[in-house]
Design a protein around this motif. Structure first.
Motif, PDB file in Angstrom:
ATOM      1  N   LEU A 297      -2.025   8.554  12.133  1.00 49.16           N
ATOM      2  CA  LEU A 297      -1.244   7.654  13.094  1.00 49.16           C
ATOM      3  C   LEU A 297      -1.711   8.037  14.567  1.00 49.16           C
ATOM      4  O   LEU A 297      -1.576   7.277  15.641  1.00 49.16           O
ATOM      5  N   ALA A 298      -1.379   9.444  14.618  1.00 47.21           N
ATOM      6  CA  ALA A 298      -1.490   9.924  16.005  1.00 47.21           C
ATOM      7  C   ALA A 298      -2.729   9.937  16.562  1.00 47.21           C
ATOM      8  O   ALA A 298      -2.881   9.690  17.810  1.00 47.21           O
ATOM      9  N   SER A 299      -3.800   9.428  15.963  1.00 49.59           N
ATOM     10  CA  SER A 299      -5.150   9.553  16.229  1.00 49.59           C
ATOM     11  C   SER A 299      -5.527   8.293  16.951  1.00 49.59           C
ATOM     12  O   SER A 299      -6.400   7.831  17.657  1.00 49.59           O
ATOM     13  N   THR A 300      -4.642   7.104  16.742  1.00 47.61           N
ATOM     14  CA  THR A 300      -4.445   6.064  17.353  1.00 47.61           C
ATOM     15  C   THR A 300      -4.258   5.790  18.952  1.00 47.61           C
ATOM     16  O   THR A 300      -4.608   4.703  19.501  1.00 47.61           O
ATOM     17  N   ASP A 301      -3.445   7.022  19.159  1.00 52.73           N
ATOM     18  CA  ASP A 301      -2.811   6.647  20.543  1.00 52.73           C
ATOM     19  C   ASP A 301      -2.077   5.423  20.819  1.00 52.73           C
ATOM     20  O   ASP A 301      -1.741   5.050  22.032  1.00 52.73           O
ATOM     21  N   ALA A 302      -1.299   5.406  19.811  1.00 56.30           N
ATOM     22  CA  ALA A 302      -0.338   4.074  19.849  1.00 56.30           C
ATOM     23  C   ALA A 302       0.715   4.582  20.794  1.00 56.30           C
ATOM     24  O   ALA A 302       1.222   5.710  20.851  1.00 56.30           O
TER      25      ALA A 302
ATOM     26  N   VAL B  68      -0.644  -4.315  16.506  1.00 56.50           N
ATOM     27  CA  VAL B  68      -0.438  -3.134  15.423  1.00 56.50           C
ATOM     28  C   VAL B  68      -1.850  -2.539  15.077  1.00 56.50           C
ATOM     29  O   VAL B  68      -2.608  -3.127  14.456  1.00 56.50           O
ATOM     30  N   VAL B  69      -1.993  -1.383  15.654  1.00 55.64           N
ATOM     31  CA  VAL B  69      -3.136  -0.623  15.345  1.00 55.64           C
ATOM     32  C   VAL B  69      -3.482  -0.033  13.978  1.00 55.64           C
ATOM     33  O   VAL B  69      -4.870   0.227  13.510  1.00 55.64           O
ATOM     34  N   LYS B  70      -2.403   0.383  13.318  1.00 54.30           N
ATOM     35  CA  LYS B  70      -2.462   0.796  12.100  1.00 54.30           C
ATOM     36  C   LYS B  70      -1.101   0.986  11.446  1.00 54.30           C
ATOM     37  O   LYS B  70      -0.125   1.147  11.888  1.00 54.30           O
ATOM     38  N   GLU B  71      -1.289   0.754  10.126  1.00 49.41           N
ATOM     39  CA  GLU B  71       0.176   0.625   9.471  1.00 49.41           C
ATOM     40  C   GLU B  71      -0.162   1.486   7.952  1.00 49.41           C
ATOM     41  O   GLU B  71      -1.293   1.239   7.083  1.00 49.41           O
ATOM     42  N   LEU B  72       0.569   2.538   7.927  1.00 49.51           N
ATOM     43  CA  LEU B  72       0.613   3.454   6.614  1.00 49.51           C
ATOM     44  C   LEU B  72       1.846   3.275   5.742  1.00 49.51           C
ATOM     45  O   LEU B  72       2.902   2.967   6.426  1.00 49.51           O
ATOM     46  N   THR B  73       2.025   4.015   4.673  1.00 38.96           N
ATOM     47  CA  THR B  73       3.040   3.960   3.788  1.00 38.96           C
ATOM     48  C   THR B  73       3.228   5.570   3.468  1.00 38.96           C
ATOM     49  O   THR B  73       2.365   6.368   3.583  1.00 38.96           O
ATOM     50  N   TYR B  74       4.371   5.896   2.784  1.00 46.78           N
ATOM     51  CA  TYR B  74       4.942   7.028   2.257  1.00 46.78           C
ATOM     52  C   TYR B  74       5.918   6.673   1.004  1.00 46.78           C
ATOM     53  O   TYR B  74       6.384   5.562   0.980  1.00 46.78           O
ATOM     54  N   GLU B  75       5.850   7.752   0.094  1.00 45.13           N
ATOM     55  CA  GLU B  75       6.761   7.312  -1.238  1.00 45.13           C
ATOM     56  C   GLU B  75       8.038   8.118  -0.629  1.00 45.13           C
ATOM     57  O   GLU B  75       8.330   9.156  -0.309  1.00 45.13           O
ATOM     58  N   ALA B  76       9.277   7.321  -1.167  1.00 43.48           N
ATOM     59  CA  ALA B  76      10.532   7.880  -0.971  1.00 43.48           C
ATOM     60  C   ALA B  76      10.373   9.510  -1.623  1.00 43.48           C
ATOM     61  O   ALA B  76      11.640  10.063  -1.148  1.00 43.48           O
TER      62      ALA B  76
END
Length: 416
Positions: A240-245, A220-228
């Motif tokens: 997240l796209a910058s991780t190239d996952a 797991v290279v990055k984990e972010l959240t958002y509000e409902a």
């Protein structure tokens, strides 16, 4: 199980609510019953009344409307065939009162307060925050809150929630199934995660982490959240796209955000394999509008057949289900969301419980509800069943991983 003769269902609009009164039903206070104690509120010798609070407006109105339509269609046909023969020898028709909460917890609590004195049980409503909003009150009032559409595990822990039981697999079940599939692939994967910042998102991530535990091939290279309540997740997608996952685990419950996330990733030329929760995986409502075919694979999990599948009408009971939706729930389209099938299954499960009830009481109802083993509700996928006897698990806890194939989903055993 039921006859095919039909009558129309009366649909009465209320202020900020929808009341669905099924054919042959009438409201009334609790009555005594031969051979049992005093009946609980919401049940007479002729009828039983169920309450629903669910989003019928707003961003989750699509699946929310389905939670009412499926169960309304099921019991509309059952009522037309004469009703349900309960274990106490009485035959009753089933009445449903459904109110709109707009996915607002305060409104859900208000709806419960409006319904609690006239319904036998609350059921089928969609949403973790909305179901949680009145959970404590329902326990204090000893009103069953059962077979609700939330994967929050607290609803399935009998010691913590003796008057509650969830229907759909808990979030951990879903996340773990996908994590295990990824870990078993034998190939190296980098995973980016975007999760709703509440128990919903946390549960999915917890399950996923359990599924990849000990797997050297998954990072797991990055984990972010958002509000409902967010209206955009563009910033998170860009980061997240910058991780190239090569894998994106998207624990998201809001339909418009799920679509825009798929679209934003394409704008960024980031095309990972994608995981979507079961309640936001609709091909017609989410994957196709979001351009899901652009990705190497869009995955989800399921326990029920999809009504949107081209072959659904050919399955046993498939056309009957679609006809029942039109006739008894005034739902004219082929459902884009799985919740219509799920709540139809809830109806079948409730009928199974009613037929075993020997007393018209909520206590007897809960005892029989928690005694169901390996019940094959309509449209269950192979390897899945309704089983309410395992503490800590909802009515359905078995799932299979599926992959979008351009038209719908097909079950897979390998990732890729």
């Amino acid at each position: 199980m039921r006859k095919s003769t039909r009558t129309a269902v009366g649909i009465v609009a209320l202020t900020s609510a929808v009341a669905l009164t099924l054919a042959g039903c009438s409201r009334g206070g609790a009555e005594g019953s031969e051979g049992g104690g005093a009946a609980s509120p919401g049940i007479t010798d002729e009828t039983i009344t169920l309450g629903i609070t669910t989003p019928l407006s707003g961003g989750t109105a699509g699946p929310g409307t389905c939670t009412v339509a499926g169960i309304t269609a099921y019991f509309g046909a059952v009522n037309e065939a004469g009703g349900v023969e309960f274990g106490d020898g009485k035959t009753r028709t089933v009445e449903i009162d459904a109110l709109d909460d707009g996915y607002d917890p305060q409104k859900a609590k208000s709806n419960y307060d409006q319904l609690k004195d006239s319904v036998f049980a609350m059921t089928a409503g969609l949403g973790t925050p909305t179901n949680r909003a009145y959970r404590d009150a329902a326990m204090a009032d000893e009103v069953p809150q059962v077979l609700v559409m939330t994967g929050d595990p607290i609803f399935s822990e009998e010691g913590e929630s003796p008057w509650q039981l969830g229907f759909v697999p808990i979030y951990q079940n879903e996340g773990q199934a996908f994590g295990e599939l990824l870990a078993a692939s034998g190939e190296d994967h980098k995973v980016a995660i975007l999760a709703q910042n509440d128990d919903y998102g946390e549960g999915y991530v917890e399950g996923f982490m359990a599924g990849i535990e000990g797997a050297d091939n998954v990072e797991v290279v990055k984990e972010l959240t958002y509000e409902a309540t967010d209206t955009s997740v563009d910033a998170q997608l860009t980061e997240l796209a910058s991780t190239d996952a090569d894998v994106f685990f998207n624990a998201m419950s809001i339909t418009p955000l799920a679509i825009s996330a798929l679209q934003k990733a394409q704008q960024l030329s980031w095309l990972p394999s994608w995981f979507l929760p079961s309640n936001t995986s609709s091909p017609a409502a989410i994957v196709e509008p979001g351009g899901g075919a652009a990705f190497p694979g869009v995955y989800t999990v399921a326990f029920a057949q999809a009504a949107a599948s081209p072959t659904f009408a050919d399955e046993e009971g498939g056309q009957q289900f679609l006809d029942d939706l039109k006739e008894y729930a005034d739902y004219q389209d082929v459902p884009a969301f799985p919740h219509c099938v799920w709540s139809y299954q809830v109806g079948a499960t409730l009928q199974e419980v009613f037929e075993n009830m020997t007393e018209p009481t909520r206590e007897n109802f809960m005892a029989e509800l928690r005694a169901i083993e390996d019940f094959q509700a309509p449209f269950m996928l192979e390897g899945t069943a309704v089983n309410t006897t395992e503490d800590g698990m909802p009515a359905v806890s078995t799932v299979v991983v599926q992959k979008f194939n351009g038209k719908g989903y097909a079950t897979v055993e390998d990732f890729g």
